[in-house]
Scaffold this motif. Structure first.
Motif, PDB file in Angstrom:
ATOM      1  N   ASN A   1      60.365  45.694  87.980  1.00  0.00           N
ATOM      2  CA  ASN A   1      61.031  44.657  86.916  1.00  0.00           C
ATOM      3  C   ASN A   1      59.375  44.882  85.903  1.00  0.00           C
ATOM      4  O   ASN A   1      58.382  44.894  86.504  1.00  0.00           O
ATOM      5  N   PHE A   2      59.978  44.759  84.824  1.00  0.00           N
ATOM      6  CA  PHE A   2      58.734  43.893  84.025  1.00  0.00           C
ATOM      7  C   PHE A   2      58.511  42.773  83.620  1.00  0.00           C
ATOM      8  O   PHE A   2      59.420  42.187  83.329  1.00  0.00           O
ATOM      9  N   LEU A   3      57.522  42.402  83.572  1.00  0.00           N
ATOM     10  CA  LEU A   3      58.095  40.511  83.883  1.00  0.00           C
ATOM     11  C   LEU A   3      56.603  39.912  83.476  1.00  0.00           C
ATOM     12  O   LEU A   3      55.379  39.428  84.755  1.00  0.00           O
ATOM     13  N   ASP A   4      56.383  38.760  82.145  1.00  0.00           N
ATOM     14  CA  ASP A   4      55.518  38.298  81.785  1.00  0.00           C
ATOM     15  C   ASP A   4      55.960  36.891  81.393  1.00  0.00           C
ATOM     16  O   ASP A   4      56.490  36.657  81.136  1.00  0.00           O
ATOM     17  N   VAL A   5      55.282  36.110  82.574  1.00  0.00           N
ATOM     18  CA  VAL A   5      55.331  34.435  82.493  1.00  0.00           C
ATOM     19  C   VAL A   5      54.428  34.470  80.943  1.00  0.00           C
ATOM     20  O   VAL A   5      55.119  33.104  81.023  1.00  0.00           O
ATOM     21  N   GLY A   6      53.955  34.951  80.968  1.00  0.00           N
ATOM     22  CA  GLY A   6      53.247  33.894  79.332  1.00  0.00           C
ATOM     23  C   GLY A   6      52.129  33.462  80.133  1.00  0.00           C
ATOM     24  O   GLY A   6      51.275  33.161  80.914  1.00  0.00           O
ATOM     25  N   GLY A   7      51.019  32.736  78.862  1.00  0.00           N
ATOM     26  CA  GLY A   7      50.443  32.314  79.058  1.00  0.00           C
ATOM     27  C   GLY A   7      50.250  30.932  79.103  1.00  0.00           C
ATOM     28  O   GLY A   7      50.334  30.751  80.031  1.00  0.00           O
TER      29      GLY A   7
ATOM     30  N   LEU B   1      55.275  41.623  93.687  1.00  0.00           N
ATOM     31  CA  LEU B   1      53.723  40.660  93.840  1.00  0.00           C
ATOM     32  C   LEU B   1      52.871  39.855  92.616  1.00  0.00           C
ATOM     33  O   LEU B   1      54.065  40.257  91.638  1.00  0.00           O
ATOM     34  N   ILE B   2      52.438  38.946  93.068  1.00  0.00           N
ATOM     35  CA  ILE B   2      52.101  37.890  91.787  1.00  0.00           C
ATOM     36  C   ILE B   2      50.542  38.406  91.379  1.00  0.00           C
ATOM     37  O   ILE B   2      49.939  38.873  92.691  1.00  0.00           O
ATOM     38  N   ASN B   3      50.842  38.750  90.700  1.00  0.00           N
ATOM     39  CA  ASN B   3      49.283  38.995  89.987  1.00  0.00           C
ATOM     40  C   ASN B   3      49.208  38.098  88.631  1.00  0.00           C
ATOM     41  O   ASN B   3      49.276  38.325  87.445  1.00  0.00           O
ATOM     42  N   ILE B   4      48.379  37.196  89.046  1.00  0.00           N
ATOM     43  CA  ILE B   4      47.726  36.142  88.209  1.00  0.00           C
ATOM     44  C   ILE B   4      46.023  35.861  87.646  1.00  0.00           C
ATOM     45  O   ILE B   4      45.025  35.871  88.572  1.00  0.00           O
ATOM     46  N   PHE B   5      46.132  36.343  86.505  1.00  0.00           N
ATOM     47  CA  PHE B   5      45.121  35.899  86.108  1.00  0.00           C
ATOM     48  C   PHE B   5      45.424  34.853  85.156  1.00  0.00           C
ATOM     49  O   PHE B   5      45.361  34.647  84.436  1.00  0.00           O
ATOM     50  N   GLY B   6      44.169  33.496  85.809  1.00  0.00           N
ATOM     51  CA  GLY B   6      44.324  31.911  85.197  1.00  0.00           C
ATOM     52  C   GLY B   6      43.258  32.567  84.110  1.00  0.00           C
ATOM     53  O   GLY B   6      42.223  31.896  84.192  1.00  0.00           O
ATOM     54  N   GLY B   7      43.948  31.844  82.765  1.00  0.00           N
ATOM     55  CA  GLY B   7      42.541  31.978  81.343  1.00  0.00           C
ATOM     56  C   GLY B   7      43.541  30.327  80.792  1.00  0.00           C
ATOM     57  O   GLY B   7      43.092  29.281  81.259  1.00  0.00           O
ATOM     58  N   ILE B   8      44.664  30.417  80.351  1.00  0.00           N
ATOM     59  CA  ILE B   8      45.163  29.116  79.957  1.00  0.00           C
ATOM     60  C   ILE B   8      46.200  28.882  80.639  1.00  0.00           C
ATOM     61  O   ILE B   8      46.279  28.146  81.181  1.00  0.00           O
TER      62      ILE B   8
ATOM     63  N   TYR C   1      61.177  39.008  80.024  1.00  0.00           N
ATOM     64  CA  TYR C   1      61.537  40.323  81.473  1.00  0.00           C
ATOM     65  C   TYR C   1      62.639  41.518  81.279  1.00  0.00           C
ATOM     66  O   TYR C   1      63.328  41.620  79.987  1.00  0.00           O
ATOM     67  N   VAL C   2      61.969  42.944  81.618  1.00  0.00           N
ATOM     68  CA  VAL C   2      63.118  44.226  81.236  1.00  0.00           C
ATOM     69  C   VAL C   2      63.452  43.998  82.714  1.00  0.00           C
ATOM     70  O   VAL C   2      62.277  44.646  84.046  1.00  0.00           O
ATOM     71  N   ALA C   3      64.370  44.556  83.074  1.00  0.00           N
ATOM     72  CA  ALA C   3      65.231  44.967  84.387  1.00  0.00           C
ATOM     73  C   ALA C   3      64.650  46.710  84.818  1.00  0.00           C
ATOM     74  O   ALA C   3      65.226  47.040  83.659  1.00  0.00           O
ATOM     75  N   LEU C   4      63.764  47.357  85.558  1.00  0.00           N
ATOM     76  CA  LEU C   4      63.966  47.883  86.099  1.00  0.00           C
ATOM     77  C   LEU C   4      64.306  48.629  87.601  1.00  0.00           C
ATOM     78  O   LEU C   4      65.816  47.586  87.976  1.00  0.00           O
ATOM     79  N   THR C   5      64.398  50.101  87.879  1.00  0.00           N
ATOM     80  CA  THR C   5      65.262  50.393  89.597  1.00  0.00           C
ATOM     81  C   THR C   5      64.648  50.538  90.646  1.00  0.00           C
ATOM     82  O   THR C   5      64.936  50.251  90.863  1.00  0.00           O
ATOM     83  N   GLY C   6      63.054  50.103  90.464  1.00  0.00           N
ATOM     84  CA  GLY C   6      62.290  50.421  91.262  1.00  0.00           C
ATOM     85  C   GLY C   6      62.397  48.626  92.803  1.00  0.00           C
ATOM     86  O   GLY C   6      63.528  48.688  92.408  1.00  0.00           O
ATOM     87  N   ASP C   7      62.136  49.020  93.574  1.00  0.00           N
ATOM     88  CA  ASP C   7      62.137  47.942  94.558  1.00  0.00           C
ATOM     89  C   ASP C   7      60.846  47.151  94.575  1.00  0.00           C
ATOM     90  O   ASP C   7      60.663  45.975  95.545  1.00  0.00           O
ATOM     91  N   ILE C   8      59.409  47.045  93.470  1.00  0.00           N
ATOM     92  CA  ILE C   8      58.714  45.836  94.024  1.00  0.00           C
ATOM     93  C   ILE C   8      58.845  44.839  92.810  1.00  0.00           C
ATOM     94  O   ILE C   8      58.729  45.614  91.901  1.00  0.00           O
ATOM     95  N   GLY C   9      59.192  43.982  93.248  1.00  0.00           N
ATOM     96  CA  GLY C   9      59.453  42.933  92.250  1.00  0.00           C
ATOM     97  C   GLY C   9      57.784  42.372  91.453  1.00  0.00           C
ATOM     98  O   GLY C   9      57.294  42.248  92.334  1.00  0.00           O
ATOM     99  N   CYS C  10      57.230  42.235  90.025  1.00  0.00           N
ATOM    100  CA  CYS C  10      56.401  41.859  89.919  1.00  0.00           C
ATOM    101  C   CYS C  10      56.820  40.385  88.988  1.00  0.00           C
ATOM    102  O   CYS C  10      57.151  40.478  88.085  1.00  0.00           O
ATOM    103  N   MET C  11      55.297  39.563  89.380  1.00  0.00           N
ATOM    104  CA  MET C  11      55.423  38.442  87.965  1.00  0.00           C
ATOM    105  C   MET C  11      54.104  38.153  87.830  1.00  0.00           C
ATOM    106  O   MET C  11      52.910  37.924  88.293  1.00  0.00           O
ATOM    107  N   VAL C  12      54.218  38.584  86.567  1.00  0.00           N
ATOM    108  CA  VAL C  12      52.115  38.869  86.126  1.00  0.00           C
ATOM    109  C   VAL C  12      52.379  37.779  84.720  1.00  0.00           C
ATOM    110  O   VAL C  12      53.048  37.624  84.046  1.00  0.00           O
ATOM    111  N   ASN C  13      51.397  37.360  84.533  1.00  0.00           N
ATOM    112  CA  ASN C  13      50.844  37.163  83.143  1.00  0.00           C
ATOM    113  C   ASN C  13      50.141  37.681  82.258  1.00  0.00           C
ATOM    114  O   ASN C  13      49.031  38.279  82.921  1.00  0.00           O
TER     115      ASN C  13
END
Ligand code: ADP
Ligand code: MG
Length: 397
Positions: free
Chosen positions: A295-301, A325-332, A262-274
């Protein structure tokens, strides 16, 4: 991971680098005793924050005319008076952003008689895959400005990892720094010390700005900024001890405890992505539609429901976040696990901003069904483009 200047100097001193005597203090009460431990008659009082540009910085509470975050003092009383003005106050520098940083630690250091201020750093040069020295005669200024205005005054010299710093390397650097004896003779040893410290401690950056030639002709490390490669910290427990969490973003600390990238940034759209790549693409597409990611957020595999819940909480705790915005591509990663994590988190912390969810991949039908049946106020999206448009629209109105 970053550390304070006084800590960086202690590490470099262990390797044999020439640094001044100094004492770190956290309260004004300690200032007098600290100064008395130093030879005098010139002292320097230095704010310890994880940001550069302190000398040219300004304290918020004091006027524009007040002195900056690095101050010369000519007596013990002067050290104490300056410590009073600096400790507990907010220092704003080019690197802190307008909010500034509270100075909780001061470094009282022996003052040096400076003849020349030089720039010397070590970094990982990705183009050559080697550790490289960067040297310039223009010390004391920020190197980005030098690079822009007088790039010919900067020498970048990658070092062969098999041979280390050769005599020829040292001579090239000493020439670029326009050194004369005795500094010229001392330089080879210093370059090898710095290279060894950088390699042995798994640093990602070691910046000495300035490295000085003193009036007596000798070299001294006057400022030191060190960053360590987070992936190698497991083999440096004594470095981990140096971590000052008060200097770090609270959300980033929380994220690291849950093993989230996770890296905090200064914008206004929170992202949760894998996945880091998808996270980067998501940030790009948000920008493409005219908004900025918070933010940048990678919840991992293979994230668990608990991890997803923690991630969601970190995003919603950021007051800048106006939409998620939650953007998930479910692989693992399975879409139903994400769905359950989000619902658990919303139940705990509530949802006060628009939420767009785009799920694709393993168990996507089940994931969508879980979210639909939860009664959550979710805006569903079909693909990445659609998702980005929808969240930007929801936030911008
Ligand atoms: P920053 O880069 O955050 O402004 P520095 O440690 O580089 O902080 O200090 C800024 C300037 O203050 C230096 O370029 C130097 O001119 C002066 N300075 C710093 N430490 C000393 C010292 N021990 N003796 C004399 N001057 C110093
Ligand atoms: Mg500096």
């Amino acid at each position: 991971m970053n550390i304070h200047e006084y800590q960086a100097k202690a590490v470099l001193k262990e390797y044999g680098a020439p640094v001044a005597a100094g004492v770190m203090i956290t309260s004004v009460d300690e200032a007098e005793a600290a100064a008395k431990k130093l030879p005098g008659p010139l002292y320097v009082v230095k704010s310890q924050i994880h940001a550069g540009g302190r000398g040219k910085g300004r304290f918020k509470e004091l006027g524009e005319d007040a002195k900056g975050g690095v101050r010369l003092a000519k007596s013990v009383e002067d050290v104490v008076a300056n410590a009073k003005e600096m400790l507990g106050h907010t220092l704003v520098t080019k690197q802190t952003g307008p909010a500034g940083k509270v100075v909780n630690r001061l470094y009282i250091e022996d003052g040096a008689d400076i003849a020349r201020e030089l720039y010397l750093s070590l970094l990982v040069d990705r183009s050559t895959g080697r550790v490289a020295f960067v040297a310039s005669t223009e010390g004391g200024m920020d190197i980005e400005t030098v690079a822009e205005e007088t790039p010919d005054k900067i020498l970048t010299l990658p070092i062969d990892p098999l041979s280390g710093v050769s005599d020829a390397d040292a001579a090239k650097l000493a020439e670029a720094l326009e050194l004369e004896a005795p500094a010229k003779d001392e330089f080879g040893q210093l370059a090898r010390i710095l290279y060894k410290a950088f390699s042995d401690e798994d640093m990602s950056l070691l910046e000495i700005n300035p490295l000085i030639v003193m009036k007596d002709g000798h070299l001294r490390v006057l400022d030191a900024k060190v960053s360590f490669d987070g992936n190698a910290l497991f083999r440096h427990p004594e470095i981990v001890e140096l971590r000052d969490k008060t200097e770090e973003d609270a959300k980033e600390i929380e994220a690291s405890e849950h093993d989230l990238a996770y890296v905090a940034l200064t914008g206004d759209i929170g992202c949760m992505v894998n996945g880091a790549g998808l996270a980067m693409a998501t940030m790009d597409i948000i920008k493409l539609y005219g908004a900025e990611p918070a933010n940048f957020l990678d919840v991992g595999g293979g994230a668990s429901k608990e991890k997803v819940t923690a991630a969601f909480k970190i995003i919603t705790a950021d007051p800048n976040v106006k939409g998620i915005l939650i953007n998930i591509f479910g692989g693992i990663m399975r879409c139903d696990v994400i769905a359950e994590g989000v619902i658990a988190a919303v139940k705990e912390v509530g949802l006060t901003v628009p939420l767009v969810v785009r799920l694709e991949g393993t168990n996507v039908a089940l994931g969508k069904k879980i979210i639909e049946e939860s009664g959550l106020n979710v805006i569903a999206a079909d693909d990445l483009d659609d998702a980005a448009k929808k969240i930007v629209q929801a936030v911008k109105g």
